[in-house]
Design a protein around this motif. Structure first.
Motif, PDB file in Angstrom:
ATOM      1  N   GLY A  64       0.812  -1.201   0.000  1.00 31.30           N
ATOM      2  CA  GLY A  64       0.000   0.000   0.000  1.00 31.30           C
ATOM      3  C   GLY A  64       0.849   1.255   0.000  1.00 31.30           C
ATOM      4  O   GLY A  64       2.056   1.213   0.261  1.00 31.30           O
ATOM      5  N   LYS A  65       0.222   2.376  -0.297  1.00 31.93           N
ATOM      6  CA  LYS A  65       0.944   3.644  -0.311  1.00 31.93           C
ATOM      7  C   LYS A  65       1.488   4.009   1.062  1.00 31.93           C
ATOM      8  O   LYS A  65       2.450   4.774   1.187  1.00 31.93           O
ATOM      9  N   ASP A  66       0.870   3.436   2.111  1.00 32.93           N
ATOM     10  CA  ASP A  66       1.348   3.674   3.474  1.00 32.93           C
ATOM     11  C   ASP A  66       2.413   2.673   3.901  1.00 32.93           C
ATOM     12  O   ASP A  66       2.869   2.677   5.049  1.00 32.93           O
ATOM     13  N   GLY A  67       2.822   1.799   2.981  1.00 33.57           N
ATOM     14  CA  GLY A  67       3.853   0.803   3.284  1.00 33.57           C
ATOM     15  C   GLY A  67       3.317  -0.516   3.803  1.00 33.57           C
ATOM     16  O   GLY A  67       4.089  -1.457   4.031  1.00 33.57           O
ATOM     17  N   ALA A  68       1.989  -0.619   3.985  1.00 30.35           N
ATOM     18  CA  ALA A  68       1.401  -1.864   4.478  1.00 30.35           C
ATOM     19  C   ALA A  68       1.500  -2.963   3.417  1.00 30.35           C
ATOM     20  O   ALA A  68       1.340  -2.701   2.225  1.00 30.35           O
ATOM     21  N   LEU A  69       1.757  -4.183   3.871  1.00 27.93           N
ATOM     22  CA  LEU A  69       1.871  -5.322   2.970  1.00 27.93           C
ATOM     23  C   LEU A  69       0.619  -6.184   2.992  1.00 27.93           C
ATOM     24  O   LEU A  69      -0.066  -6.294   4.012  1.00 27.93           O
ATOM     25  N   ALA A  70       0.339  -6.800   1.864  1.00 28.85           N
ATOM     26  CA  ALA A  70      -0.705  -7.817   1.753  1.00 28.85           C
ATOM     27  C   ALA A  70      -0.212  -8.842   0.746  1.00 28.85           C
ATOM     28  O   ALA A  70       0.833  -8.661   0.106  1.00 28.85           O
TER      29      ALA A  70
END
Length: 344
Positions: free
Chosen positions: A99-105
């Protein structure tokens, strides 16, 4: 809810990694089970090479944990007890998105062993969910049969693939090109897909792109080429070259194209071996490059020099590309990168 709805996109392979995942070979599933020890030695070499640059997690069948542990693969290597049928984690592992916030999925694609070529594959189809559970990140289940080796991204919305593989009726017979494109876009954040035609001669994956072309940077593509008109790869690579020359990426850029000469034709026990320098793998600060020796000594050297020119800030770490190729793949096929990011 799709990954793109939450602003997740698939990052480029050269972005920083948290770690690399790789599966340990399974003798029962091998094309040539009598070569198990040599293939295992090849995997050990790849794992140790990657571990010089970043942590490695090795997926191992529970009954083989002690055996693999005894190899002392290094302090930067951990073992994950996950049942699996085969050892090509690029294809049955998760595709990580960020994600743009650095969160991974992670995207969990369906897996059917390259169009049902090798049975059973039930355990392999369950590997990605178990990895995502181990790392405790959000999972998106995609209703699409897809292998990671069939796609390559520039991290800026452009994806490379081949019609031979992604449109093959042995994967998603009920879906047409537009539906497949739409799923790929929704799960990877792709804005533009560049469709090459075919993969290399002898490639039993039905033309995975990671043997024939890859991004070196946004707007820059490396393609392996053949200059012998008598070789089937000549027509294949020339056709793909023309497609790249006429393509534009998601940002509207014409592509800079870098050509790498293929290794000389070489046959194995079961026909032509799909030798490719583009089956290299980006690691933190380096590149793991398969080389083939013998008649390929000159092209091995040229490939290493070309990659060193393209990536002056990366160390080119070569490994024996002949060790695992008889089973149908090479370094990139064995690996799956987990990007550096935030785990929610």
């Amino acid at each position: 809810m799709y990954p793109t709805d939450l602003n997740y996109t698939m990052p480029a392979e050269w972005d920083a990694h948290e770690r690399t995942f790789i599966s340990w070979p399974v003798q029962a599933s091998m094309v040539f089970p009598e070569n198990y020890e040599a293939v295992s030695a090849g995997y050990a070499e790849i794992i140790r090479a990657i571990a010089e640059f970043e942590p490695v997690s090795v997926v191992v069948n529970p009954e083989e944990l002690e055996q693999v542990q005894a190899l002392a693969l290094g302090d930067n290597v951990t073992l994950l007890s996950i049942r699996h049928n085969d050892a090509w984690l690029r294809d049955n592992g998760p595709t990580f998105v960020k994600g743009k916030d650095g969160a991974l999925a992670g995207v969990n694609w369906k897996f059917n062993a390259w169009g049902g070529k090798y049975s059973p594959w039930d355990l392999d189809d369950e590997v990605a969910p178990q990895i995502l559970e181990q790392v405790q990140i959000q999972r998106f289940d995609a209703p699409l049969v897809m292998e990671g080796g069939s796609i390559h991204t520039d991290g800026e919305g452009t994806l490379l693939t081949t019609e031979e593989c992604l449109l093959n009726k042995n994967r998603n017979p009920e879906l047409g090109r537009e539906a497949i494109e739409e799923y790929v876009r929704k799960y990877t954040g792709t804005e533009a897909i560049i469709w090459l035609k075919r993969g290399l001669s002898g490639d039993e994956t039905d033309g995975h792109v990671d043997n024939i072309a890859c991004f070196a940077a946004p707007g820059k593509v490396i393609i392996q080429v053949c200059d012998d008109p008598q070789d089937e790869n000549y027509g294949i690579t020339q056709e793909n070259l023309r497609i790249l020359e006429n393509a534009v990426d998601a940002k509207g850029r014409k592509l800079e194209i870098v050509q790498i000469q293929q290794p000389p034709h070489r046959d194995g026990e079961d026909g032509r071996l799909t030798l490719s320098y583009l089956n290299f793998y980006f690691v933190n600060g380096g590149i793991i490059l398969p080389v083939f020796g013998g008649t390929a000594t000159e092209t091995d050297l040229l490939a290493g020099q070309k990659l060193a020119e393209l990536f002056p800030d990366r160390r080119i770490r070569t490994v024996n590309g002949m060790a695992v190729i008889g089973e149908g793949g090479n370094v990139h096929c064995t690996t799956q990168q987990m990007p550096a990011g935030e785990i929610s």
